[in-house]
Design a protein around this motif. Structure first.
Motif, mmCIF file in Angstrom:
data_model
loop_
_atom_site.group_PDB
_atom_site.id
_atom_site.type_symbol
_atom_site.label_atom_id
_atom_site.label_comp_id
_atom_site.label_asym_id
_atom_site.label_seq_id
_atom_site.Cartn_x
_atom_site.Cartn_y
_atom_site.Cartn_z
ATOM 1 N N GLY A 234 47.940 35.184 51.846
ATOM 2 C CA GLY A 234 47.997 34.825 50.434
ATOM 3 C C GLY A 234 48.406 33.385 50.228
ATOM 4 O O GLY A 234 48.904 33.018 49.155
ATOM 5 N N LYS A 240 42.311 35.561 44.557
ATOM 6 C CA LYS A 240 42.213 37.001 44.356
ATOM 7 C C LYS A 240 40.811 37.363 43.863
ATOM 8 O O LYS A 240 40.299 36.783 42.912
ATOM 9 N N MET A 349 45.788 39.849 49.118
ATOM 10 C CA MET A 349 44.503 39.650 48.469
ATOM 11 C C MET A 349 43.684 40.927 48.329
ATOM 12 O O MET A 349 42.497 40.879 47.990
#
Length: 481
Positions: A234, A240, A349
Motif C-alpha cells: 500500500g 485502490k 489494496m
C-alpha cells in the motif's frame, strides 16, 4: 539463445519459492490489523515488516538465486559471486554516485539511476556471478598466488567484471530503463485490454520458459509498475481499484478454470484410460486450485494439443481483462491459488475478494464447455485419449521410495541410459537434462511413467514434466547416476 533464456527462467524459481513466506506473514499481519496495516498492533507490525524484508529485497534474491541456479554445480560460491556483482553495480550506479561522477546535484541525475536496484539488475547480476563461477572455478594460479586459486578467485573476477558492466550500464541503462517504462506505460495505457494482453502473453511464453522476464516488468519494480509489491504494501504509487490488475484475473483461471478443464479432459478420456487419467488430472487440478501451480496440468496438453493450449492462453487474457475492468482486486505472492486468495483478503489494496466465487464459477463453466467442445470437435490427444501401456502413475504415489525409484529408472532408460546424461537438474516441476545423443531418447518410454510431457527444445536438451513431486524423482535419478 532460447536455451539460455530458459535456464534463466528455471533459476528464477529458486528465489520465487521464497515469496510464499512473505505472503503468509503479510496475510496474517493484515488479518490482525486490517485497518491500521500494523500501526495499531505490535504483532501485526512485526509480521508485516518481516514480510517486507523479503519483498523489498526481491532484486537481491534474484541475484543470488539466478547465480546459484545457473552455476553448473549449484555451489554456494556462485551465490557469493552473484551478491558481489549486485552490490558492485547498484553501488557504482546509485544516484549519489552518479551525481558525484557528473559533479551535479542529485536532483539532476536521471530517474533511471534511482531505480537501479530492480529485478532486471538482480537477474543480470546473477548471470554475471554464475558465468564467472563456471568459467574460473578451476583456475590454477602461480604458487605465490596459490591461495586465490580455484573458487577463491571467482569473487575477485566477478568484482572486476562487475566494474566493467557498471561502466557499460552507466551509458546504456537510461536507454534500457526508458524502453521498459515505455513498454509498461503502453500496456497501462490500454487499461483492462492491456492487462488481458499481458496475461495472454504470460501463458503463451510458458512453453519457452521465459514468461518470468515479462512478469518482472509488471509484478516487480523494474518499470515503475510493481503490481505485486504495491498491492501488499500500500506504499506510495498504489491506487485502490487499480493496483492488483495484473494478478486478479489469474485466480479464476487457476482455482476454477483449469480444474474445470481437467474435468472436461477426464470426461472425454477413453473408458479404458479414465482411471489412469483421473489420478493424474485430479492431482494437477488440486495443485492448481490450492497452490496456483499450473504446470502439471498445462504441460499435459500443451504439446499434444497446442490448439487447446492456445485457447487456454486466450481465455486467461479474457479473464484478466474482465477482472481488471471490475471493482475487484486480489493478489498473490507466489501464485493465484486458494492460499494466496485467503491471505489477500485484508491486504491494503484488496477490493471485494468475495467476487472471486461468482466469477470463478462462471469461468469454470466456460472452461468446461469450451475444453470439452474443442477436444471432441478436433479429436485432441489430451490425457486419457493417448494410450500408453503399463503406465506408472506419478500422481498416485504416496511417497513410497520404491515408486520413485521405479519411475526414475524408467525415465533414465528412456533418456538413453546413464552414459547419455551429460547434465541433470530440476526446477519446480521439471527434470532438465543435457544429453550426448538425441537419437537414443525414447519419448514413449518416458511417457509410460505418466509424466505430463516431454519437451525437446534442441538436440542436446530434454525436459521431463513431472509435477510437484519432481524433487523425489530427481533425487532417485541422481542416485542412479
Amino acid at each position: 539463445m532460447m536455451k539460455y533464456l530458459q535456464n534463466i527462467g528455471k533459476s528464477l524459481m529458486l528465489p520465487i519459492a521464497v515469496l510464499p513466506a512473505a505472503g503468509i506473514l503479510y496475510g496474517i499481519g493484515y488479518w490482525i490489523d486490517p485497518i491500521g496495516w500494523g500501526s495499531n498492533s505490535i504483532l501485526s507490525a512485526f509480521l508485516i515488516k518481516a514480510a517486507a524484508a523479503i519483498i523489498d529485497h526481491i532484486p537481491l534474491l534474484f541475484a543470488i538465486g539466478v547465480s546459484i541456479g545457473m552455476s553448473k554445480d549449484h555451489e554456494g560460491t556462485s551465490a557469493l559471486s552473484g551478491l558481489v556483482a549486485f552490490l558492485m553495480i547498484t553501488s557504482l550506479l546509485s544516484t549519489d554516485a552518479v551525481a558525484m561522477y557528473r559533479g551535479v546535484d542529485i536532483s539532476e541525475v536521471p530517474e533511471s539511476f534511482g531505480k537501479i536496484s530492480n529485478a532486471f539488475i538482480g537477474i543480470l547480476s546473477g548471470i554475471i556471478g554464475s558465468s564467472c563461477y563456471n568459467r574460473f572455478k578451476g583456475t590454477i594460479l602461480p604458487d605465490w598466488l596459490a591461495f586465490f586459486s580455484g573458487k577463491r578467485c571467482v569473487a575477485i573476477v566477478t568484482a572486476c567484471t562487475s566494474i566493467l558492466v557498471a561502466v557499460l550500464l552507466y551509458f546504456i541503462w537510461p536507454l534500457i530503463y526508458a524502453g521498459l517504462v515505455a513498454f509498461g506505460t503502453s500496456i497501462l495505457g490500454l487499461g483492462a485490454l492491456g492487462a488481458g494482453l499481458y496475461a495472454m502473453l504470460n501463458r503463451a511464453l510458458i512453453p519457452l520458459g521465459i514468461h518470468h522476464a515479462l512478469n518482472a516488468v509488471f509484478w516487480f519494480d523494474t518499470a515503475n509498475i510493481n503490481d505485486l509489491g504495491l498491492f501488499w504494501s500500500g506504499a506510495d504509487g498504489a491506487v485502490k481499484g487499480v493496483t492488483g490488475q495484473y494478478m486478479t484475473g489469474f485466480f479464476p483461471i487457476m482455482m476454477f478454470g483449469l480444474p474445470a478443464g481437467a474435468l472436461a479432459m477426464y470426461h472425454t478420456a477413453k473408458t479404458s484410460e479414465k482411471k489412469k487419467a483421473a489420478a493424474f488430472l485430479l492431482a494437477g487440478a488440486f495443485a492448481s486450485f490450492f497452490t496456483g501451480i499450473t504446470e502439471p496440468l498445462e504441460f499435459s496438453f500443451m504439446f499434444m494439443a497446442p490448439g487447446l493450449y492456445l485457447v487456454h492462453a486466450v481465455l486467461t487474457g479474457i479473464s484478466v481483462a474482465v477482472c481488471a475492468s471490475m471493482p475487484f482486486r486480489i493478489g498473490f505472492n507466489f501464485s493465484a491459488g486458494l492460499v494466496d486468495w485467503i491471505l489477500s483478503f485484508k491486504a491494503p489494496m484488496a477490493v471485494n475478494p468475495w467476487m472471486l466465487i461468482p466469477i470463478g464459477c462462471v469461468t469454470g463453466v466456460i472452461y468446461y464447455v469450451v475444453f470439452r467442445f474443442v477436444i471432441l470437435k478436433f479429436d485432441l490427444k489430451t490425457p486419457g485419449r493417448a494410450e500408453y501401456e503399463d503406465t506408472v502413475e506419478i500422481s498416485s504415489t504416496k511417497g513410497n521410495d520404491s515408486d520413485f525409484v521405479k519411475i526414475a529408472a524408467i525415465i533414465l532408460e528412456g533418456l538413453g541410459g546413464k552414459g547419455n546424461i551429460k547434465e541433470l537438474d530440476h526446477c519446480a516441476t521439471r527434470i532438465r537434462t543435457v544429453i550426448n545423443d538425441y537419437t537414443l531418447v525414447d519419448e514413449n518410454a518416458i511417457r509410460k511413467t505418466g509424466v505430463a510431457g516431454v519437451i525437446r527444445p534442441d538436440k542436446s536438451t530434454v525436459q521431463v514434466i513431472i509435477g510437484t513431486k519432481v524433487q523425489f524423482v530427481y533425487e532417485e535419478m541422481k542416485r542412479l547416476l
